[in-house]
Design an enzyme around this catalytic site. Structure first.
Site, mmCIF file in Angstrom:
data_model
loop_
_atom_site.group_PDB
_atom_site.id
_atom_site.type_symbol
_atom_site.label_atom_id
_atom_site.label_comp_id
_atom_site.label_asym_id
_atom_site.label_seq_id
_atom_site.Cartn_x
_atom_site.Cartn_y
_atom_site.Cartn_z
ATOM 1 N N ASP A 37 -6.663 0.557 -8.749
ATOM 2 C CA ASP A 37 -7.827 1.442 -8.906
ATOM 3 C C ASP A 37 -8.584 1.184 -10.208
ATOM 4 O O ASP A 37 -9.681 1.713 -10.400
ATOM 5 C CB ASP A 37 -7.379 2.914 -8.853
ATOM 6 C CG ASP A 37 -6.878 3.295 -7.463
ATOM 7 O OD1 ASP A 37 -7.270 2.645 -6.484
ATOM 8 O OD2 ASP A 37 -6.068 4.240 -7.363
ATOM 9 N N SER A 57 0.841 -1.203 0.000
ATOM 10 C CA SER A 57 0.000 0.000 0.000
ATOM 11 C C SER A 57 0.868 1.243 0.000
ATOM 12 O O SER A 57 1.658 1.471 0.916
ATOM 13 C CB SER A 57 -0.919 0.001 1.233
ATOM 14 O OG SER A 57 -1.368 1.315 1.496
HETATM 15 C C1 S3P Z 1 -3.003 5.795 -3.465
HETATM 16 C C2 S3P Z 1 -2.731 4.518 -3.148
HETATM 17 C C3 S3P Z 1 -3.665 3.399 -3.356
HETATM 18 C C4 S3P Z 1 -4.797 3.776 -4.289
HETATM 19 C C5 S3P Z 1 -5.356 5.128 -3.971
HETATM 20 C C6 S3P Z 1 -4.273 6.189 -4.086
HETATM 21 C C7 S3P Z 1 -1.974 6.822 -3.204
HETATM 22 O O1 S3P Z 1 -4.201 3.018 -2.114
HETATM 23 O O2 S3P Z 1 -5.824 2.818 -4.242
HETATM 24 O O3 S3P Z 1 -6.399 5.450 -4.863
HETATM 25 O O4 S3P Z 1 -2.070 7.933 -3.764
HETATM 26 O O5 S3P Z 1 -1.057 6.538 -2.430
HETATM 27 P P1 S3P Z 1 -3.430 1.934 -1.193
HETATM 28 O O6 S3P Z 1 -2.078 2.463 -1.006
HETATM 29 O O7 S3P Z 1 -4.151 1.862 0.102
HETATM 30 O O8 S3P Z 1 -3.511 0.672 -1.983
#
Ligand code: S3P
Length: 414
Positions: A301, A152
């Site tokens: 996403d 993440s």
């Molecule tokens: C993001 C990370 C992702 C993604 C979100 C944007 C970011 O989430 O789904 O729309 O900008 O760091 P996760 O890191 O929880 O997977």
């Protein structure tokens, strides 16, 4: 059919980070083509509430680097997980006392994934059982090495941003590399940061970051809906200009190409430490594809729109290893499966993904968006190829990432 040549507002992930890192600058940073979505407005408003001066100048946004102060009111992160998780880390590192709130969806999303590593660093915080409302208290942070159980970028970035204010070095290792915009930007702006495989290490900031001028590349996650419209509707062709092509973000376009959609890379160049490209997408028959846990972070996403494509692809598409979708703006696995079933798709829900047998014709029906922007946009595109009318319960929620979505879509339907 779909025809046109489009440019898009700036990438949402980079826009959040540009505002936040501009606040650490030694002067004024000028941001062009910032994301127009409500999520990025939430980040701007929260930073302003913490004493950072941000102003519009024509279409640009100017962030003045400065000191953060304790906000006098709760920081409202709206629907935005990125605003909330990154700001918790950033403000924790700066010794700020703050309370965070958000909308109904954000208030039910898990925050212990951030609070666990930050409390290991020494942060004093309390939350409503790992959800909002959540308060952080001024604390001395110490660098740690954190082995994140999830891939993440929000977790990784929260820890690295906290590390900017922690003594010693702070590092994060992920099971699979997630998007790396925080690392690229920090390094580019003068922070002491190194990346080794799936691990990133940052040192405490000893002086402000450099202020910067940046034109934010077009959002590939927004462009994916238009690419899919062109891939799905016979005789279509669309050109997507100045799209972010960072390798941690191109999973959807690689999948689309593997599925057999027509794709031509017209031009690629580097700007502000990121790869950018112009892409032409055109309709061709689609084949099924398999997506596993290693692929997921690069297209996390885009899975809702990928599911719509899979209903029109020949064969069995399997998406596995995507359990993170259950804790996004809504439970996206359920939202995809329940809505696609009602449209007549052959889809089986799994704990960590789904299986789709295609192709099947889709029929228009009432779509439950769960107030999730990507569900709303994915099912609007499904509506283009469905027999009869597709009606969304809350189309407006698309404005979380792209307030212009419906107008731009209308402009390319010929
Ligand atoms: C993001 C990370 C992702 C993604 C979100 C944007 C970011 O989430 O789904 O729309 O900008 O760091 P996760 O890191 O929880 O997977």
């Amino acid at each position: 059919m779909i025809k046109g040549s489009l440019t898009f507002p700036g990438d949402k992930s980079i826009s959040h980070r540009a505002l936040m890192l501009g606040a650490f600058g030694d002067g004024e940073s000028r941001l062009s083509n910032l994301s127009t979505g409500a999520d990025v407005q939430s980040t701007r408003a929260c930073l302003e509430t913490c004493g950072i001066s941000i102003r519009d100048e024509g279409n640009d946004v100017i962030v003045k680097g400065g000191r953060f102060s304790d906000p006098k009111e709760p920081l409202d992160c709206g629907n935005s997980g990125t605003t909330l998780r990154l700001l918790i880390g950033l403000l924790a590192g700066q010794g700020i006392n703050a309370t965070f709130i958000g909308d109904k969806s954000l208030s039910s999303r898990p925050m212990n994934r951030i609070l666990d590593p930050l409390s290991q660093m020494g942060l004093k915080a309390e939350s409503n059982n790992g959800t909002l409302p959540l308060s952080i208290h001024q604390s001395e942070l110490t660098g740690i090495h954190y082995e994140s159980p999830v891939a993440s970028a929000q977790v990784k970035s929260a820890v690295l941003l906290a590390g900017l204010g922690a003594t010693g070095k702070t590092s994060v290792t992920e099971p699979i590399n997630s998007r790396d915009h925080t690392e690229r930007m920090l390094k580019g702006l003068g922070a002491e940061l190194s990346v080794d495989g799936n691990s990133s290490t940052v040192s405490r900031l000893s002086s402000p970051l450099s202020s910067f001028d940046m034109t934010i590349p077009g959002d590939p996650s927004t462009a994916a809906f238009f690419a899919s419209a062109a891939a799905l509707v016979p005789d279509s062709e669309i050109t997507l200009n100045s799209i972010l092509s960072n390798p941690t973000r191109t999973g959807f376009f690689s999948a689309l190409e593997k599925m057999g959609a027509g794709m031509e890379c017209l031009k690629q160049w580097d700007e502000a430490g990121e790869r950018i490209g112009n892409l032409k997408i055109f309709h061709q028959p689609l084949q099924a594809i398999s997506i596993n846990e290693k692929d997921v972070p690069r297209l996390i996403d885009e899975i809702p729109i990928l599911a719509i494509l899979a209903t029109q692809a020949e064969g069995t598409t399997e998406v596995r290893g995507a359990e993170e979708l259950r804790v996004k703006e809504c439970d996206r696995i359920y939202a995809i499966c329940s809505n696609l079933k009602r449209m007549g798709a052959d889809i089986e829900e799994l704990d960590n993904g789904f299986i789709i047998n295609g192709p099947t014709p889709l029929s228009g029906t009432k779509i439950e968006t769960f107030n999730d922007h990507r569900i709303a946009m994915a099912f609007t595109i499904a509506g283009l190829i469905a027999e009869g009318e597709t009606v969304l319960d809350n189309p407006e929620c698309a404005s979380i990432s792209n307030p212009d979505f419906y107008n731009v879509l209308k402009s390319v339907i010929v």
